[in-house]
Structures are given as C-alpha cells and as structure tokens.
Design an enzyme around this catalytic site. Structure first.
Site, mmCIF file in Angstrom:
data_model
loop_
_atom_site.group_PDB
_atom_site.id
_atom_site.type_symbol
_atom_site.label_atom_id
_atom_site.label_comp_id
_atom_site.label_asym_id
_atom_site.label_seq_id
_atom_site.Cartn_x
_atom_site.Cartn_y
_atom_site.Cartn_z
ATOM 1 N N GLY A 33 -25.748 5.577 1.408
ATOM 2 C CA GLY A 33 -26.123 4.642 0.354
ATOM 3 C C GLY A 33 -25.153 4.606 -0.813
ATOM 4 O O GLY A 33 -24.273 5.467 -0.954
ATOM 5 N N LEU A 83 -16.284 1.071 -4.912
ATOM 6 C CA LEU A 83 -16.887 1.484 -3.638
ATOM 7 C C LEU A 83 -16.171 0.759 -2.500
ATOM 8 O O LEU A 83 -16.235 -0.468 -2.384
ATOM 9 C CB LEU A 83 -18.380 1.137 -3.635
ATOM 10 C CG LEU A 83 -19.172 1.703 -4.830
ATOM 11 C CD1 LEU A 83 -20.661 1.371 -4.690
ATOM 12 C CD2 LEU A 83 -18.958 3.201 -4.971
ATOM 13 N N ALA A 84 -15.461 1.526 -1.695
ATOM 14 C CA ALA A 84 -14.607 0.927 -0.674
ATOM 15 C C ALA A 84 -14.816 1.593 0.680
ATOM 16 O O ALA A 84 -13.899 1.695 1.491
ATOM 17 C CB ALA A 84 -13.147 1.007 -1.107
ATOM 18 N N GLU A 104 -35.471 -5.954 -4.637
ATOM 19 C CA GLU A 104 -34.801 -6.445 -3.433
ATOM 20 C C GLU A 104 -35.631 -7.562 -2.792
ATOM 21 O O GLU A 104 -36.846 -7.628 -2.960
ATOM 22 C CB GLU A 104 -34.583 -5.298 -2.437
ATOM 23 C CG GLU A 104 -33.661 -4.194 -2.954
ATOM 24 C CD GLU A 104 -32.288 -4.710 -3.402
ATOM 25 O OE1 GLU A 104 -31.729 -5.608 -2.746
ATOM 26 O OE2 GLU A 104 -31.785 -4.220 -4.436
ATOM 27 N N ARG A 134 -18.806 -6.726 11.729
ATOM 28 C CA ARG A 134 -18.764 -8.080 12.276
ATOM 29 C C ARG A 134 -17.368 -8.715 12.157
ATOM 30 O O ARG A 134 -17.114 -9.774 12.707
ATOM 31 C CB ARG A 134 -19.842 -8.942 11.606
ATOM 32 C CG ARG A 134 -21.239 -8.594 12.132
ATOM 33 C CD ARG A 134 -22.330 -8.927 11.141
ATOM 34 N NE ARG A 134 -22.369 -10.345 10.865
ATOM 35 C CZ ARG A 134 -22.977 -10.890 9.822
ATOM 36 N NH1 ARG A 134 -23.601 -10.112 8.941
ATOM 37 N NH2 ARG A 134 -22.963 -12.191 9.642
ATOM 38 N N ALA A 162 39.670 -24.568 14.246
ATOM 39 C CA ALA A 162 38.449 -24.573 15.047
ATOM 40 C C ALA A 162 38.617 -23.655 16.251
ATOM 41 O O ALA A 162 39.678 -23.630 16.879
ATOM 42 C CB ALA A 162 38.144 -25.996 15.518
ATOM 43 N N ARG A 211 17.415 -14.649 4.823
ATOM 44 C CA ARG A 211 16.853 -13.309 5.001
ATOM 45 C C ARG A 211 17.150 -12.449 3.767
ATOM 46 O O ARG A 211 17.904 -12.853 2.891
ATOM 47 C CB ARG A 211 17.360 -12.711 6.301
ATOM 48 C CG ARG A 211 16.740 -13.464 7.499
ATOM 49 C CD ARG A 211 17.316 -13.028 8.825
ATOM 50 N NE ARG A 211 17.123 -11.597 9.006
ATOM 51 C CZ ARG A 211 17.848 -10.844 9.831
ATOM 52 N NH1 ARG A 211 18.818 -11.414 10.544
ATOM 53 N NH2 ARG A 211 17.610 -9.557 9.940
ATOM 54 N N LYS A 213 22.027 -14.029 5.539
ATOM 55 C CA LYS A 213 21.407 -12.704 5.409
ATOM 56 C C LYS A 213 22.254 -11.821 4.536
ATOM 57 O O LYS A 213 23.455 -11.713 4.764
ATOM 58 C CB LYS A 213 21.285 -12.056 6.790
ATOM 59 C CG LYS A 213 20.456 -10.774 6.790
ATOM 60 C CD LYS A 213 20.842 -9.834 7.914
ATOM 61 C CE LYS A 213 22.014 -8.946 7.477
ATOM 62 N NZ LYS A 213 22.390 -7.928 8.467
#
Lengths: 458, 458, 458
Positions: free
Chosen positions: B76, B7-8, B153, B14, B421, B331, B349
């Site tokens: 329900g 059941l979803a 309940e 809230r 360099a 990465r 990467k």
C-alpha cells in the site's frame, strides 16, 4: 453441409471507378475478402460468389478459390441468389448463409450465433439484424411473439414502424431446401420489377414455416460504402480497431497519425510504432522494436530489438538486434541477420547480409551472399547486371570493402579481403588479400589559378 | 527544508512490458521525469523516489540524481512512504510533498499554492484535489467548515457522497514531523491488508490536528495511465498542449498530423513546422525557418532562416540561412555554417562545413573540416576509416571536388584545389593544384553489336 | 463597371510576424489571394487593394496586378475606403464591392446573389450577412420590413438584439456614386475617433436611400484569423473542403493524415493519395495513379497509371505508366517519359528521360537528354558542372551505363553504347561502342593478415 452465397454484383457508380463494389479495399484488402474471411473463420468454406458488374474482375481476384456465378441482368437480390440455385442443389441438406459482398465487418460471432438460433427455432429463414442509433433508410424488423412477421422498407414504413431501431443487415441464414423452394416462388410484380430476397420471409410465413431474427450486438456488421467518403470511413474504422487491438497487446503508440496496420499483422509487446508507418499483410514483428517513423513493411518477418527508421521492406526477413535507416529499402528476398547495422541511402535486394556486418551509407547490395562482420565502404556497388543476365557476388567473413568499390558479378571475395577505395573488382580475390586497381595520382600545380585566369580573360 | 517523496513502485501490468510504470514515456520522457521537473520548477530538489517493481531500472534511469529507497513488498501507499522515513528523519523541519510517479501533469502552480494553504492553515496534511466532470472511481473529498473530514473511496461512498466531484489527486503536503508520526500509527487491518496513506487524515484529525485540501483549477494533474491506451491519451494531451504553446508564440502550423515536439524545445516566431516532424529534447530553432515535412531534430541548435526538408539531425548545429534536403542526415557533432546548401542523399558526420559550401547530392562527409565556398561533386566520399582507425580530411576554402572522388583520410587539400571526377586522393594536395588519377579512356567499337550477337547465338 | 475595394491594411499582431495579415497563407496562398480569386470568379477584375501595415509587402506580392492605395494612418474601415475614392471616381457608374482581405472564404455565389438583391432593391448599400450558431462579438443585423435599419455592435446591443444570429460579414455592395457621397459624410466623433464604414448605413437611410442585406447560406464566408491558432483552423477547414471535393470525384483516400492539397490541383478518378502527401499549385494528376506516402508535388503534370512513392517533384512532367521511388527528387524542368522506372536515391534535374529507360538506384542525372530503353547502373553521375559552366550530356537509345560511371559534360554517347563500371567518360562515344577506363587489378596476398599483425604489434 452449410454453404454461403456472397452477393458481389454491385457496381458502386459513385465510387467513379470501373470495378465491382466488393473489390474496393479496406485496409488493403477488398471488402469481399473481409466477408470471405469471416466465413472461413466460422468454418464455412463452401462459398458461391454471385458476380455481376465487371464480373471477370471478381474471377480474376478469386483466382479459382471459390465458385462464382454470373447475374447477367440486375433484377434484384432475389434474382442474384437464384443464379446460385445450381450451387445450392448440389447438396440441399443443411443451411445457407447469404451475405453482402460489400459489408466487410460481418463477424464470425454473428454468423455462428445466428445459425444457432436458426436451427434451434427450426426457421426456414433467420435474418441477421442490428440496432442502429439512426435507422433511417434501413429495412425495419417487425418482431412477433414467435419470430418476425417481415421487414418493412423505409418508404413503406408507418410512423410507428419508423421508430423501430432494429434493422436488416442484409445477411440471412436459410434452410437450403427451403431457400430453393422460396426462390421459385418470388415474383417481380413491384414497381422496380425486381425480385426481392426479403419477400422470401412472407412466402415462408404464408406456408406456415418459421422466420426469425438474430440481433448482433455489433452494429458495425451493417457498415457498407456507396462512395469514396464511405470507403474512407470504413478504412478509418478498421484502422482504429486494429490499432486498438495492438494497444491492448502492449504495443506502444504515442501518435497514431498516418499509421495503417493491416489486420493480419502481428506485433510483439513493448514494440513502438511511430507515425506514418504502414504495415502490410504477412508482416510479423517481434518484441521491443522501434518501427518508424514512415516505414512501409510488407510481408516481412522482423525479430526482436530491431530499430527501423524510414525503412521500406518487402518480402524479407530481419533478425534480432538489427538497426536500419534512415532511408533504406530492403527489396524482396533479403535476409538481414542479427547484429547488422545499415545506415542511410542503402538498398539491399535478394541478398543475405551476415551477422554484425555494417553497410553504413550510399550502397547497393544486390544478388549477393555477404558473410559476417563485413564492412562496406560508402558508395559500394554490386554490379549484378551486365545488360544480359544477373549474377551473384559472394563476400566472405570479415571483408573490408573500400569506398566506391565496384564488385562486378559473378565474383567471389574470400575471407578478410580488403579492396582499395575506388577499385573495380573483376575477378575472384583469395582470402586475406588486398585488391587494388588505381592509377597514379598526378598533381598539376596552379591549375585553379589558370582556370580562374582563363575565366577572367573571357 | 521542504522535501518530496515520489511513489514510483508500480508495475503497470496492463502495459505488458517489464518496466516500472513511472518509466513509461510521455513526449519522450518518463512520467517520473515530468514529476521531478514539476518539483524542480517549484524549487524542491530534496527528493526521495520510492521504487518497487524492477526498482533497479529506476536507479539506472536516475543515475544517482536523487535518493531512492526500495519498497520490497507491495503493502500500500502508506507502506511505500514508510520506506522513506530515514530520508525524512534527516531533517524533520519543514514539509514533505508526496507525489505519484505516474501522474505526469502535476504542475508547479498547484504544488506552490497547496503549500501556501498548507502552511497558512497550519495543517498536518493538505490534500491536492481537482474537480472532475466524471469523478467515478476516484476518492471523494469530504469538506468541512474548517478543512476536510476525510477522503471516501468510490466503493465506500454513499449516494450523496458519489455526487461530490472534488477528488483526491494522490498528491499531499505533510508537515514532515507529523508525517513520521502518522506513518507510525497506520494499520493494515482492512480487507487488502495494506497501509493506506489516506488513513493519515483520520488519524491526524483524531489527534486534533488540522487537515485541509487545495483544489487545483487544472484537473489534468490527476491524469495517469494504466494501459497503453491511457498512455497514448497522455501523449496526445501533452502533444497538443506543447503545440498550443508554440502557436501562441507565433510558430506556424498548417497541419498538425504526425508532429511531436518535446516540451523543452524552443522555436522562434514565424518559423513553420510541417507535418510529420519530430523535435526532441535539447533542440532550439530560430526565426523564419521552415522545418519539415518529416524531420527528426534531436539536441540541435538551428539558426534563423533555415530550411530543412526531410532532414534527420542529431547533436549538431546549423547556422543561419542554410538549406538542407530532402533526405539528409546530420549525425552527431556536425556544424553546418551559414549559407551552406546541402541537397539530397547526403550524410554529414562529425564535421564542420564552412560558409556557403555546397554539397549537392549523394555524398558522405565524415570526420572532416571543410572550408568556405567548397563545391562537392556528386558521389564524393570521405574515406575516414581504414578498417582500424578513423582519420580526418581537411578541405581548404574554394576547393572543387570532382564527382565520385574518394578522399582517403588522413588527407589535406589546400585552398582552391580541384580534383578530377573519379579520382582517389591518397596524399595532400597543395593550394590551387589539380589532382587527377585517371586511366586512358579506351573505346572498343561495335561492342554492343557483338554482345547482342552472342546473346542471339545462345 | 462594377469595382472591388479590398481592405488589406491589418497587422495581425497576435500572429507575431512582421507581415500584413492578409498575406498569411491558407493552403499555401495568402488570404488576400483567396479574396481576389472569389472576385475574379465573379467577373470582377477592377480591384483596388487598400494597404496599410507593411504595405510594401502587399505591392510586392501583387506585382502590379491590381491598383493599391495606402492608408497611412489607421483611422477605421471608413477611412480605409476613403483612400480609394480616386479609384472610385474614375468611373462612378455601377456598384462597388467592399471586402475584407483576411476573410478568405468569401464565395462567388454570395458576391453575385448579393449584387442581384442590391440592384433589384435599388439599394445604396447591401450588407452581406450570415447566420452564426454563436454570434457573440459580431455586429448584429437589424432587419426591417423594407430592408435593414442598421448594424449593432456587440457592446451596444440590447439583450434582445444579442439574440439575433444574423451578423455582418464585413462585405458590402455599394452603389458607387452613393459610396463616394456617404464617405464624405462620415464622422469620427466616437470614442475611438475612427471612421466606421458601417455608419454609412444610417446616413444613407437618413437621406431616404435604401439599405438592405443579403444572407449567405454559407457562414464560412465570415471566417478570419487573428492568431496562429485561427490560421491553423482556416487551413484545416480548407484542407478538408478540398479533400472532400476530390473524394466526390472518385479519388481514393484511406487515411487523410498529413495530406494537404492546394485548391487548384486536379486529380483523376481512381487515383489514390496516400498519407503525408502535399500537392501544390499547378499540379495535375491523371487517373489510376498511386501518389504517396510522403510525396511533395509542385507545379507538375503527372499522367495516368503513375506510381510515386516518397517522391518530391517540382516544375516537371511525368508521362503515363511511370514508377518512381522511394526517395527520388525530380528537380525543375525534368520530363520523365512513359514506361520509365526510377528506383531509390535518384535525382533528376533539367533532363529528359526517354521511354522505358531505367534508373535503378543512387544516380544523378542533370542537364541531360536521355534516349529510350537506357539502363543506368548504380552510382552513375552526370558531371554537369566544371566549376565554371554547366554543360549537357546526351545519351542515345539503348545505352547501358555501367555502375559508378562519370559522364563528364559536354559529352555524347551514341546508340547502344556500353560503359564499363567505374569509367569516367570524357569524350564522345560512337554508336555500339564500349568505353572503358580501367587500371589493372592488382592482388596483394595476405594483406589483411599483415594489417592485423601490425595492429596487434601496436
């Protein structure tokens, strides 16, 4: 008009630092500031701060925002309030709230509700109290049918009185005219030779005036700090209270470790704050962002759907749909527009980065106005300082800046300018042009074999 | 065959985010995924997810892995299960497990043991229960000699029933054929006008069928989240459970702060995880490593004796005896071979870095195939993007790349190539050669004195 | 002279690592080192460590500092001490302390006070004990009017004895001559066929000698670790104890998460330590600093008024009024002089940085001697390695290094030298000169339009 006197003369010796105690910080702000905020939120702006130990630091901190008076000798709380009599005498109508400058969690609700009772009951003085689980060490409130008969200190309390759990918070409402009169009658005939503000209650009652008490539901209004351990506890308490508020607002936290959010920060629902993140004053964050881990954001406005990973940002603005990090610093006066992507090891300072521009790695953009859809190659540097003055770079829309490019400011690149990798740009470049500054590549064969041979020969 | 209905459909108002409640994450995965995993671990793969509020997000998340049905109106739990009747009717042999999509800690043991009792006792329905210290608010299990007589309940419970600490978890086994029948007899004649799944018990008993209960030893199977605070608690609980498992396996932790390890992560004995480290799904770490502080590792395979200090690594592989950090990003699609050393402010990467190669500082290696024992000077950049396409660099064994070298892809350096360099390499360099692209160094004497003079003149 | 025997032969199987248990670390130091420190602080330097499981690791760790003997077979604590008999026989005057190598919190106070009682009472053996809330599993101390009558293990204790909360810490003082005699009389006739050191008490008493007990006020002296969870608890206990000491000294902490401070670290009053900071052995920090978040400082001396934000520093020195970070590494042998400012993504290694020099961003300074008031442009690299040897750079006072400059060592810049952005310096530059190495900037118009066109043509 109602007034406030805040007692801020304490030293806090056990803090082991030369600073007035009310200036020690909780969530980045001096305790004194928390007390002032509670007053301002209650509509009380006519405030006199009584300074003492290193009082000049109080003045420096307040920067003229409120009146201060100096208590030159440390002769008790009554004596401290006496220093404010000239402040009181300017307007003796209304009431005066006396607060401790080192009890940061006094709340506007307690201030307002205590004033209501104070005026309803026609009291000369109304003590703000709270009930503690363990009242040991605090002054106990002795209630009578019509109000209170006094406050008994721990050392003077009978066994029966020691059972009383309602204690003095150190905050009081006085009818201003009565306060001036009562202060004039205080004596320092006790062992410590100090003037106690609590003695005003007995004097008032003896004169046939009313004295009452307002009990706050929130015992935290009493919390103070005498040493660094207490201060840590105040910080922890405040941290959790602020985080609790954001949880209620729909902000996501899955691990609170290392997260400190100052109390004025605003965060939209659905934003996640990851561990190690520090959010400071002046920061507003939108919805559905992911902030952290390990961000520091200070005085910034962050839009919606922004992802900041290990970012430090100061006095800047980030628009919607921006992704930054890891390890990026936004220094003051930066504006990152929507859709921008900034990768790792990038610093932006005093610059605007246009929509959808990419600054992927190892780049410094300072004092620059960058257009839309610009692509910065790795190692780009805006050379904004010549050793004498700072100048700006202007980079047009759709520029493609080659890797390890130097942009020597002041300089302007037009639209869609390309710069070749390794180029130093020293003059403006028109729209659509390529700028290149590159020597001829020479290849010297068998160099490393010779080098190895000379090494072996040694 | 046995089936599952999850059941979803819940909203989680809230939480203050527009997302079905079962998609809120615990340790990086939706609660729904935790429930699905428990089913799969129990050998149950024939699953129907009942979606409701923003059901399209459930479909998007599941990506077609399982059947979904929509409960268009919120009438329900019984009504929710009714939507799955066509799913049930495909095969009415066997039993059906009904689970809550927002109770992530249901465990395979409870599922299997409950099924055992369910079949042994020949029950139409078997409730999975647990005993709580404080059962307030939960439906109480009313046991009889032969099974249960129902679930009461909170609001309907007598004082005596309120003392019962065994409560309904919201998970049930049904005989599939019976479930279809019972659903057909549910009514919504109660105040809320909803169909309650718990009513099936009374109906079954009235028809002379058996109803039973299986009590799990693990009360955490009941844990759910109605707001962000609950969700934080679920995360904290899961964090500590996962860390506890690794402690038992011989992983060293000396401070847990900021450590989050997702549940599928594997770590070898003798490896230390330092504070602030986040290990995500798909990560396998070997023995005797030091990981952290402040690493993020996602979907990576890390060898033995690896030291990662402030490293973020995604979809990559690091072999044995590698030392990386601080402040390095790997990465996706990077492979760091054994004996490599990577220092600070480096991004790799989509590249392979050969054995014993060193990348000491401030370097970007992207889309490159790097050989063994290569030395990268500081500030090296692989220029992998020309604004239109991405190209690869190939760097042979034993190359020595000078500082601030640009390697403009596509380009190939042979074996033992040296680059001077500050050189930009724009063409292939043969084995053993030196590549140099450097202007003549001009020295202009007394420049700074003139500069200072002109400054003073202003 | 008084001596110490430390039992360090245990394996710690549940740790799941091939290492003697006493080498597992608490706050960065092996538990054995904590025990040794307590001895040294008590003036006891004549120490024999009894090794067993992987004893060569104990020798390697101790590096010859103390005598070691091997217990080749694991035949109990008595047998372990027997291996040290030759060590004892060198000098049989005085007393011998026997300690567990895996109970790190034994304290010098307990050691000294127990010795005092031991000699006052003329005992052959004095057990060091403590009182536990929950003594289950520990040997209980059976007190008599004149001393003790023995130690009863959990499994042998009567119900009445089980109520005793004073337990054996596993530490003892023996009169050395008596210890040798008592060891000679130990038997292994018990079920385990082991020699128990506790049996010496009964033998001593039977011979008419005195046996006593000293009860420490500090129950933590008993704490040990059998698995990684215990070890985490020892670390947490030690972390909080060390932080508590610094709080008392006036160090500011507002959030303790992720902070680990090793026990020898010194910090001045008024310094703030932020979350995620790790301070290791050999570190001394001055007053009024701000350290963190997320610093690692190891074996460094830091002055007053220093601000370190996300800095890792090793074996280095930072003078007063320095500001570094975020994301900076100081590698060993660096000296940052007063007034220096270092920004983001900077590595300093084996270099001196002179007063008031600025290294703002993305720079590597290695093997260099840098003067005062130097300004480093972004992207500067000291090229200290030519593939064969490392050389030094010398940079005079008031130099201004342009962005992306390479300084190819060995090289010397005089005073107030300027280098142009993008220049590679390959020879010494005299005072006040400008060094520049730059090609002519070519601008090729409409390049990007052609590029776009060719892209569109494809």
């Amino acid at each position: 008009m109602n007034k406030v006197i805040i007692l801020a003369g304490g030293q806090g010796k056990r803090m082991k630092a030369d600073m007035p105690k009310p200036l020690f910080r909780v969530l980045g702000e001096p305790m004194l500031e928390w007390v002032i905020s509670a007053c301002e939120e209650s509509g009380l702006s006519d405030i006199c701060v009584v300074k003492g130990f290193m009082g000049e630091m109080i003045d420096e901190y307040l920067g003229g925002r409120y009146t201060t008076v100096l208590q030159a000798e440390r002769l008790g709380t009554g004596h401290a309030v006496m220093q404010a009599v000239p402040f009181l005498e300017k307007d003796t109508d209304g009431n005066t709230l006396v607060l401790c400058g080192d009890a940061p969690f006094i709340d506007p609700k307690a201030i307002s509700e205590a004033l209501e009772i104070h005026t309803q009951q026609n009291n000369a003085v109304t003590v703000i109290t709270a009930e503690l689980e363990n009242p040991h060490g605090y002054g106990r409130i002795i209630r009578t049918d019509s109000g209170i008969s006094g406050i008994v200190e721990q050392k003077d309390a009978s066994d029966e009185q020691k059972l009383i759990r309602e204690v003095n918070s150190g905050a009081y409402w006085f009818r201003t005219a009565d306060l001036i009169g009562l202060l004039g009658k205080l004596e320092c005939t006790n062992a410590q030779k100090e003037y106690y503000l609590t003695d005003t209650i007995a004097i008032a009652l003896a004169e046939g005036k009313n004295a009452g008490a307002y009990k706050s539901e929130n015992p935290d209004i009493i919390k103070g700090a005498n040493d660094r351990k207490d201060l840590l506890e105040l910080n922890t308490y405040a941290r959790m209270a602020v985080i609790g508020k954001h949880l209620e607002n729909g902000v996501e936290f899955t691990c609170l470790d290392g997260i400190t959010i100052e109390r004025s920060v605003e965060i939209g629902a659905g934003t996640e704050i990851l561990a190690g993140t520090i959010l400071r004053k002046g920061t507003v964050i939108g919805k559905s962002c992911s902030i952290g881990p390990n961000c520091i954001i200070e005085n910034c406005t962050i839009g919606n759907d922004v992802n900041l990973n290990n970012v430090q940002a100061y006095d800047s603005r980030v628009d919607d749909n921006v992704k930054i990090g890891p390890w990026v610093q936004l220094r003051p006066n930066s504006h990152i527009k929507s859709g921008v992507k900034i990768g790792d090891f990038v610093e932006i300072k005093n610059s605007t980065i246009g929509e959808q521009t990419a600054v992927a790695h190892l780049t410094y953009v300072g004092d620059s106005d960058v257009g839309k859809k610009v692509n910065f190659g790795c190692g780009t540097v805006t050379v904004n300082y010549d050793g004498v003055v700072k100048n700006r770079c202007v980079i047009g829309d759709n520029c493609f800046i080659g890797c390890n490019t130097n942009l020597v400011a002041p300089v302007k690149l037009g639209k869609a300018v390309y710069t070749a990798a390794g180029t130093t740009i020293t003059k403006d470049v028109p729209d659509y042009a390529l700028a290149i500054d590159r020597g001829k590549l020479a290849v010297k064969e068998n160099y490393s074999l010779r080098k190895l041979k000379s090494k072996l020969d040694k």
